[in-house]
Design a protein around this motif. Sequence first.
Motif, PDB file in Angstrom:
ATOM      1  N   ARG A  32      49.933  35.217  34.002  1.00 35.20           N
ATOM      2  CA  ARG A  32      49.318  36.528  34.229  1.00 35.20           C
ATOM      3  C   ARG A  32      49.258  36.835  35.725  1.00 35.20           C
ATOM      4  N   LEU A  33      49.348  38.112  36.019  1.00 37.08           N
ATOM      5  CA  LEU A  33      49.344  38.624  37.377  1.00 37.08           C
ATOM      6  C   LEU A  33      48.101  39.491  37.568  1.00 37.08           C
ATOM      7  N   VAL A  34      47.343  39.197  38.614  1.00 40.41           N
ATOM      8  CA  VAL A  34      46.207  40.033  38.992  1.00 40.41           C
ATOM      9  C   VAL A  34      46.595  40.810  40.243  1.00 40.41           C
ATOM     10  N   LEU A  35      46.536  42.129  40.156  1.00 39.45           N
ATOM     11  CA  LEU A  35      46.824  43.023  41.268  1.00 39.45           C
ATOM     12  C   LEU A  35      45.539  43.701  41.713  1.00 39.45           C
ATOM     13  N   PHE A  36      45.424  43.971  43.011  1.00 37.17           N
ATOM     14  CA  PHE A  36      44.208  44.617  43.517  1.00 37.17           C
ATOM     15  C   PHE A  36      44.476  45.196  44.900  1.00 37.17           C
ATOM     16  N   PRO A  37      43.683  46.186  45.322  1.00 37.39           N
ATOM     17  CA  PRO A  37      43.826  46.720  46.677  1.00 37.39           C
ATOM     18  C   PRO A  37      43.546  45.628  47.714  1.00 37.39           C
ATOM     19  N   SER A  38      44.322  45.636  48.780  1.00 39.54           N
ATOM     20  CA  SER A  38      44.176  44.581  49.789  1.00 39.54           C
ATOM     21  C   SER A  38      42.837  44.617  50.493  1.00 39.54           C
ATOM     22  N   TYR A  39      42.101  45.743  50.401  1.00 36.30           N
ATOM     23  CA  TYR A  39      40.801  45.816  51.076  1.00 36.30           C
ATOM     24  C   TYR A  39      39.661  45.277  50.221  1.00 36.30           C
ATOM     25  N   LEU A  40      39.922  44.845  48.993  1.00 35.45           N
ATOM     26  CA  LEU A  40      38.847  44.280  48.174  1.00 35.45           C
ATOM     27  C   LEU A  40      38.612  42.817  48.559  1.00 35.45           C
ATOM     28  N   TRP A  41      37.339  42.499  48.808  1.00 33.35           N
ATOM     29  CA  TRP A  41      36.988  41.107  49.068  1.00 33.35           C
ATOM     30  C   TRP A  41      37.251  40.288  47.807  1.00 33.35           C
ATOM     31  N   HIS A  42      37.901  39.131  47.997  1.00 28.99           N
ATOM     32  CA  HIS A  42      38.192  38.273  46.844  1.00 28.99           C
ATOM     33  C   HIS A  42      38.214  36.817  47.296  1.00 28.99           C
ATOM     34  N   GLY A  43      37.828  35.965  46.390  1.00 29.62           N
ATOM     35  CA  GLY A  43      37.862  34.522  46.609  1.00 29.62           C
ATOM     36  C   GLY A  43      37.897  33.856  45.252  1.00 29.62           C
ATOM     37  N   THR A  44      37.879  32.546  45.228  1.00 34.58           N
ATOM     38  CA  THR A  44      37.917  31.847  43.941  1.00 34.58           C
ATOM     39  C   THR A  44      36.811  30.809  43.861  1.00 34.58           C
ATOM     40  N   ALA A  45      36.390  30.543  42.626  1.00 32.84           N
ATOM     41  CA  ALA A  45      35.437  29.455  42.386  1.00 32.84           C
ATOM     42  C   ALA A  45      36.210  28.146  42.296  1.00 32.84           C
TER      43      ALA A  45
END
Length: 610
Positions: free
Chosen positions: A579-592
Motif C-alpha cells: 500500500r502507498l500512503v500519499l500526503f501533502p509535503s507540509y503535513l507533519w508525519h512520523g512513525t511509531a
Amino acid sequence: MTGVLQVEDVKSLQQAFNALQAGQAVTAERMLRAMAAPLRNHPDALYIFASARRAQGDMAGARMAFEAALKGGATNPQLWNAYGNHLHDMGDGAAAIAALQRAVAVQPRYAEGWINLAIVATDQMQFGIAEEALDQAARIAPQDDRILHVQGAMAQAQDRPEAVAAAYRALLVRKPSDLRACYNLATALRASDDRASALEAIERAIDGGLDIAPALTLRAHILAEMGRFDEAVAQYQAALRRYPDHVDAQDTLARLLPQIGRAAEAFDAFDLAIEQQPRHIQLLLAGIRVAMDIRDHDRALGLIDRAQPMLDDPDQLSVVRIRALGLAGRHGDAIDLARTLAAADPARAGLQANLAQLLLAQGDPDEALSHALLATRHAPLDQTGWALLTVIWRLLEDEREHWLAGYDHYVRDLDIGTPDGWSNQSAFLVDLRESLERLHVTTAHPADQTLRGGTQTRGDLFDRRRCPVIMALKRQLHRCTQSALADLPNQPGHPLLDRRTGDIQFSGSWSVRLRENGRHVPHIHPQGWISSAFYVALPNDVPAEHRSGEGTILFGVPDDALNLTALPPRRVIQPQAGRLVLFPSYLWHGTAPFSGPQSRLTIAFDALPA
C-alpha cells in the motif's frame, strides 16, 4: 573602410592580432587605436578590437565592437561565429543561436559554425536545432572529435545516459588517450547505473594522469555506491590531501562517515582544510551546511562567526544563525535576532518562518501566526510556512486548519496493484525486497535524516535504471499518484490543490529499513509538494489490527522542537505491505516504533508538479 587591405595594413593588423594571441590585450588595443581611422574601422580591425575588449572583461564593449564589425563584414562567417559565441557567453542564448545560424547561412560548409551552433542550441535545450547542426557538421568534418563531445553533452542534457556513454565510447575508440572522454564516460555509466564499468572508466582516466579533484572524487563516489566503504573513505581522503578545498568530497565524506559507524571522524577533513585555508569562504559555507545537517549546532555557530565577516552581505547567514541558536537551546537570542531582522526585511520568508517556529516553541501561537502567513506569502512553494500554519491554526481552533490540512481527504491510503510483468503483488514485493536489501549497505542512519534505528539507501533510488523491479515500481507509483491527485477537488489558492498540472515529476526517492524500535521522528519535506510512504515488507509479528499501534504512520504531531509532543495525531494509518500512503509535503508525519527482531522496509519519494 571595407575594401581590400593594403600590404602594410595587413601587417599592422597582424601585429595587433599577434599581441592579442600572446595575451597582451591592452597592447593590441593600443595598437589599434593608433591606426588611421579608415583602417581602425575595418571589420577585421573591429574584430580584433572586440576580442581585446572581451579579453579585458568588457563584455558590453566587445558586443558593440562585434556589431560595428558586422555592419561591414556581414558576409564573413568567422565574424558571425565569434559574435555568436560572445553572445552565448553573455547569456543571450536566443541571439547567439541567430548569429550562428547566420554564420552557416553565409557559408554552409563551415564546420566550426555548425559545431558551435550545436553547442549553444544544446545549452538552450533547442535539441532539434542542435541535432540538425551536428548532422551538418558530421557531413562536412566527420573526423572532428568535437562532434562526439557535443553528442555526449546533448544526450546528457536530455537525460539519456546510455546515449552519453555510446558517444564517449565512440570517441575513445578514435582517441584512446582522451582522458576527459574517459571521465565523461565514467559519469555517464554511473548515471546509467553501471557502476562497475564506471569504476573501470574513471580508474583508466586517473591512471592515465587525469589528476583533477572531480575525477578523484568521482572514484570515491562510485566505490561508496558499490558498498566498498573503506576504499571509498580512503579515496575521499586521498582526494582531499591533494585538493583540501574540494567541497563535493568534503561534504560527501562528512555525511558518509556517520552512516558507517565513524561519526566521530565526520569533521576531521573539514577541520584540517579550514585550518590550512581559514579564509576559504566556500569551504566555510559548506562546513556550516554539514554541521547544521548533522546537528552539530555549536560547531555551526563557530563557523558562522568565522564566515560572516568575509561576506559582502552581513545578513547572508542570519537565517542559519537563528536556526542554529534555536536548536542549540538559545531561544531568547534566536528570537531577539529574528525579530530585529524580520522587522527590517519582512519579505525574507526564511526569517519569518524561523521566527514563527521559535514563537510557537515558546508557546505563543498568536504572534507566530502573522509570521507564518508572511512566510507563505513570500515563499508559497516552500512547505515550511504551511506546515507551521497547520499547527498554529489547530492551537487557535481556527477552521482554516481543516481547509489546509484536510487529513481525511488529502492523506490517501492506496493499494498500488500489481505492476506489469508479475503475476501477483506478493511475487512483485518479494523481488522488490530482494533488490532493496542489496542496496542497504550502511550500518547506521544518515545524520541529516529523520529516521532513527535503521538505514537509508544512498543516492536517488529511481535512478537505478538497471534494476527492472525498481523501474516497474517507479512507473506504477507514477500512475497511482497521478490518479489520486486527479480525484481531488479544485481549490484556488490552496498549496496542494492549486498547483496541479495533470502530471508529476519525482524530485527524490529512497528506501528506509528500520530495525527493532526504529522510527521516524516527526518532520515535513520543505522542498516537496507530494510526499509518500510505500510499504514493501513489515515484521510478521506486528498485528494487522490496530490494537498495538506499532509501526503506524502518525499525521499532525509536529517536530519535537516545537514542544508540542502532547498533541495527539490527527490521523493514524496502520501500514500494510503493497500500500502507498500519499500526503501533502507540509503535513507533519512520523512513525511509531515497533518491536520484534524483523525489519520494516519502505520506499518514499517526493514529487513536484510537472
